[in-house]
Design a protein around this motif. Structure first.
Motif, PDB file in Angstrom:
ATOM      1  N   PRO A  68       0.909  -1.156   0.061  1.00  0.00           N
ATOM      2  CA  PRO A  68      -0.157  -0.062  -0.089  1.00  0.00           C
ATOM      3  C   PRO A  68       0.914   1.274   0.127  1.00  0.00           C
ATOM      4  CG  PRO A  68      -0.749  -1.548   1.701  1.00  0.00           C
ATOM      5  CD  PRO A  68       0.392  -2.220   1.115  1.00  0.00           C
ATOM      6  N   ILE A  69       0.503   2.148  -1.023  1.00  0.00           N
ATOM      7  CA  ILE A  69       1.535   3.359  -0.898  1.00  0.00           C
ATOM      8  C   ILE A  69       1.245   4.561  -0.178  1.00  0.00           C
ATOM      9  CG2 ILE A  69       0.103   4.550  -2.959  1.00  0.00           C
ATOM     10  CD1 ILE A  69       2.882   4.559  -4.354  1.00  0.00           C
ATOM     11  N   SER A  85      10.071   6.400   4.005  1.00  0.00           N
ATOM     12  CA  SER A  85      11.444   6.492   4.420  1.00  0.00           C
ATOM     13  C   SER A  85      12.167   5.808   3.321  1.00  0.00           C
ATOM     14  CB  SER A  85      11.562   5.554   5.632  1.00  0.00           C
ATOM     15  OG  SER A  85      11.160   4.303   5.261  1.00  0.00           O
ATOM     16  N   ALA A  86      13.678   5.824   2.965  1.00  0.00           N
ATOM     17  CA  ALA A  86      14.152   5.137   2.032  1.00  0.00           C
ATOM     18  C   ALA A  86      13.834   3.592   2.196  1.00  0.00           C
ATOM     19  CB  ALA A  86      15.833   5.336   2.213  1.00  0.00           C
ATOM     20  N   ARG A  87      13.560   3.014   3.217  1.00  0.00           N
ATOM     21  CA  ARG A  87      13.354   1.448   3.339  1.00  0.00           C
ATOM     22  C   ARG A  87      12.062   1.445   2.745  1.00  0.00           C
ATOM     23  NH1 ARG A  87      13.679  -1.438   8.924  1.00  0.00           N
ATOM     24  NH2 ARG A  87      13.208  -3.511   8.072  1.00  0.00           N
ATOM     25  N   ARG A  88      11.039   2.299   3.100  1.00  0.00           N
ATOM     26  CA  ARG A  88       9.589   2.168   2.483  1.00  0.00           C
ATOM     27  C   ARG A  88       9.615   2.312   1.000  1.00  0.00           C
ATOM     28  NH1 ARG A  88       5.416  -0.882   3.352  1.00  0.00           N
ATOM     29  NH2 ARG A  88       3.591   0.270   2.510  1.00  0.00           N
ATOM     30  N   LYS A  89      10.316   3.243   0.442  1.00  0.00           N
ATOM     31  CA  LYS A  89      10.342   3.318  -0.949  1.00  0.00           C
ATOM     32  C   LYS A  89      10.827   2.147  -1.580  1.00  0.00           C
ATOM     33  CE  LYS A  89      10.522   8.342  -1.633  1.00  0.00           C
ATOM     34  NZ  LYS A  89      11.503   9.483  -2.003  1.00  0.00           N
ATOM     35  N   TRP A 125       8.849  -0.522  -4.178  1.00  0.00           N
ATOM     36  CA  TRP A 125       9.631  -0.513  -5.517  1.00  0.00           C
ATOM     37  C   TRP A 125       9.578  -1.989  -5.729  1.00  0.00           C
ATOM     38  CZ3 TRP A 125      11.136   3.501  -8.520  1.00  0.00           C
ATOM     39  CH2 TRP A 125      11.885   2.977  -9.826  1.00  0.00           C
ATOM     40  N   ASP A 126      10.358  -2.874  -4.538  1.00  0.00           N
ATOM     41  CA  ASP A 126      10.575  -4.324  -4.695  1.00  0.00           C
ATOM     42  C   ASP A 126       8.906  -5.030  -4.914  1.00  0.00           C
ATOM     43  OD1 ASP A 126      13.096  -3.916  -4.507  1.00  0.00           O
ATOM     44  OD2 ASP A 126      13.250  -4.521  -2.312  1.00  0.00           O
ATOM     45  N   ASP A 155       8.015  12.775 -10.337  1.00  0.00           N
ATOM     46  CA  ASP A 155       8.163  12.501  -8.732  1.00  0.00           C
ATOM     47  C   ASP A 155       8.250  10.896  -8.499  1.00  0.00           C
ATOM     48  OD1 ASP A 155       5.540  11.638  -9.126  1.00  0.00           O
ATOM     49  OD2 ASP A 155       4.473  13.277  -8.228  1.00  0.00           O
ATOM     50  N   PHE A 156       8.286  10.641  -7.317  1.00  0.00           N
ATOM     51  CA  PHE A 156       8.321   9.122  -6.918  1.00  0.00           C
ATOM     52  C   PHE A 156       7.323   8.342  -7.486  1.00  0.00           C
ATOM     53  CE2 PHE A 156       7.722   5.594  -4.192  1.00  0.00           C
ATOM     54  CZ  PHE A 156       8.679   4.888  -4.233  1.00  0.00           C
ATOM     55  N   PRO A 157       6.305   8.470  -7.263  1.00  0.00           N
ATOM     56  CA  PRO A 157       5.081   7.602  -7.805  1.00  0.00           C
ATOM     57  C   PRO A 157       5.377   7.369  -9.351  1.00  0.00           C
ATOM     58  CG  PRO A 157       4.281   9.179  -6.206  1.00  0.00           C
ATOM     59  CD  PRO A 157       5.692   9.514  -6.289  1.00  0.00           C
ATOM     60  N   ALA A 158       5.596   8.518  -9.928  1.00  0.00           N
ATOM     61  CA  ALA A 158       5.690   8.647 -11.353  1.00  0.00           C
ATOM     62  C   ALA A 158       6.733   7.515 -11.910  1.00  0.00           C
ATOM     63  CB  ALA A 158       5.606   9.979 -11.816  1.00  0.00           C
TER      64      ALA A 158
END
Ligand SMILES: NC(=O)c1ccc[n+]([C@@H]2O[C@H](COP(=O)([O-])OP(=O)(O)OC[C@H]3O[C@@H](n4cnc5c(N)ncnc54)[C@H](OP(=O)(O)O)[C@@H]3O)[C@@H](O)[C@H]2O)c1
Length: 298
Positions: A70-71, A77-81, A85-86, A135-138
């Motif tokens: 879930p986004i 955080s870097a870990r959450r991103k 991604w994974d 951006d990150f989601p894109a």
């Protein structure tokens, strides 16, 4: 048809499984909790605990790829991103490797993406030819789509599902918004001008079925209703649907303070149009937000 579904235990996946089972298909759902698949997706649904169980002599006619952490739930955080991604990009790459290894390839891969592909679109109307955001989601959506396109090299038809805000009475955005709105605590977010490209879950599942069966379908599809609205209009329409006032405004700076970078999901938006699905002749059951909400909250 034998169909493999990732993310089949989720909000969209569960409704999709019900519909596909009613149509007589045989389903396998990849899940980290395989023991929960029968209860969530249907007693006859097979569970797959990891993609390594897909051996080369096993044939799926279609693969539907909806898995993803879930986004909006937790701070990026870097870990959450990395987890976001994974669970999408790395899992899709793994899926394409299994497709490559299969002796008989699936005919089609329907693979997740989101309207976040376009980044903050302002007031521009966005069809499938619009440029991607930065951006990150894109970037996540672009990488997710690129991974899915890897299946095309193996002769598989790939449809990329640029999914809008899916409205369901069983959870998701509406599940979060309804309790405060019912308590007269509904609120516009920021200046309320940001666009919300929503879709009723029944229309969403119907669009997926259309893409599954239409052998000419391929490429990106904006899976949204034809009438996106501003956040202010969404707020007013939901308040009217539950017959309560929504007098409040949550200021942008407050959301940015408590949510960090994630606040962009609420304060920015996209005015997305379903050009390509409309061109297939798809007829929406719920093209209008007031009708969709009155159907869902009654
Ligand atoms: N709902 C929306 O409004 C919306 C909008 C745009 C895009 N989307 C995308 O559409 C897809 C389906 O949406 P949804 O609302 O049905 O999502 P959901 O209810 O959150 O379900 C997602 C599913 O993904 C699986 N999953 C979660 N984390 C995972 C991980 N780390 N590794 C492998 N699998 C994982 C889970 O299955 P298990 O727990 O069984 O493993 C879960 O059932 C998602 O990828 C979402 O990003 C949804």
């Amino acid at each position: 048809m034998q169909i493999l579904i990732t993310g089949g235990t989720g909000l969209i996946g569960r409704q999709l499984c019900r519909t596909l089972l009613a149509d007589g298909h045989e389903l396998t759902v990849l899940s980290r909790k395989p023991g929960s698949v029968a209860a969530k997706c249907g007693a006859s649904v097979h569970a797959m605990a990891e993609l390594g169980e897909w051996l080369p002599d096993r044939t799926f006619a279609a693969v539907i790829n909806l898995a993803g952490e879930p986004i909006v739930d937790r701070r990026w955080s870097a870990r959450r991103k990395q987890a976001l991604w994974d669970s999408r990009v790395a899992l899709t790459e793994q899926l394409v490797r299994r497709i490559a290894a299969a002796r008989t390839k699936p005919g089609v891969l329907l693979s997740g993406s989101a309207v976040g592909y376009y980044g903050d679109g302002g007031d521009t109307a966005l069809d499938e030819t619009a440029a991607a955001g930065t951006d990150f989601p894109a970037r996540l959506c672009q990488a997710w789509e690129a991974a899915a396109c890897g299946a095309e090299a193996h002769g598989v038809r790939v449809c990329r599902l640029r999914t809008g805000l899916v409205l369901s009475r069983r959870g998701g955005l509406l599940g979060r918004m309804l309790p405060p709105f019912r308590l007269c605590l509904g609120a516009r977010l920021g200046d309320g001008k940001q666009w919300m490209s929503w879709v009723h879950i029944d229309d969403y599942v119907a669009m997926l079925l259309g893409l599954l069966h239409d052998t000419r379908a391929g490429g990106p599809y904006n899976l949204v209703a034809p009438q996106p609205v501003s956040n202010a209009e969404f707020t007013a329409t939901l308040a009217a649907a539950v017959h309560r006032p929504a007098p409040f405004v949550v200021p942008a700076f407050f959301l940015e303070r408590i949510m960090g970078e994630r606040a962009a999901l609420l304060l920015e938006g996209q005015r997305v149009l379903p050009e390509r699905i409309t061109a297939t002749g798809f007829r929406f059951s719920h093209p209008n937000l007031a009708d969709a909400l009155s159907n869902l909250v009654r």
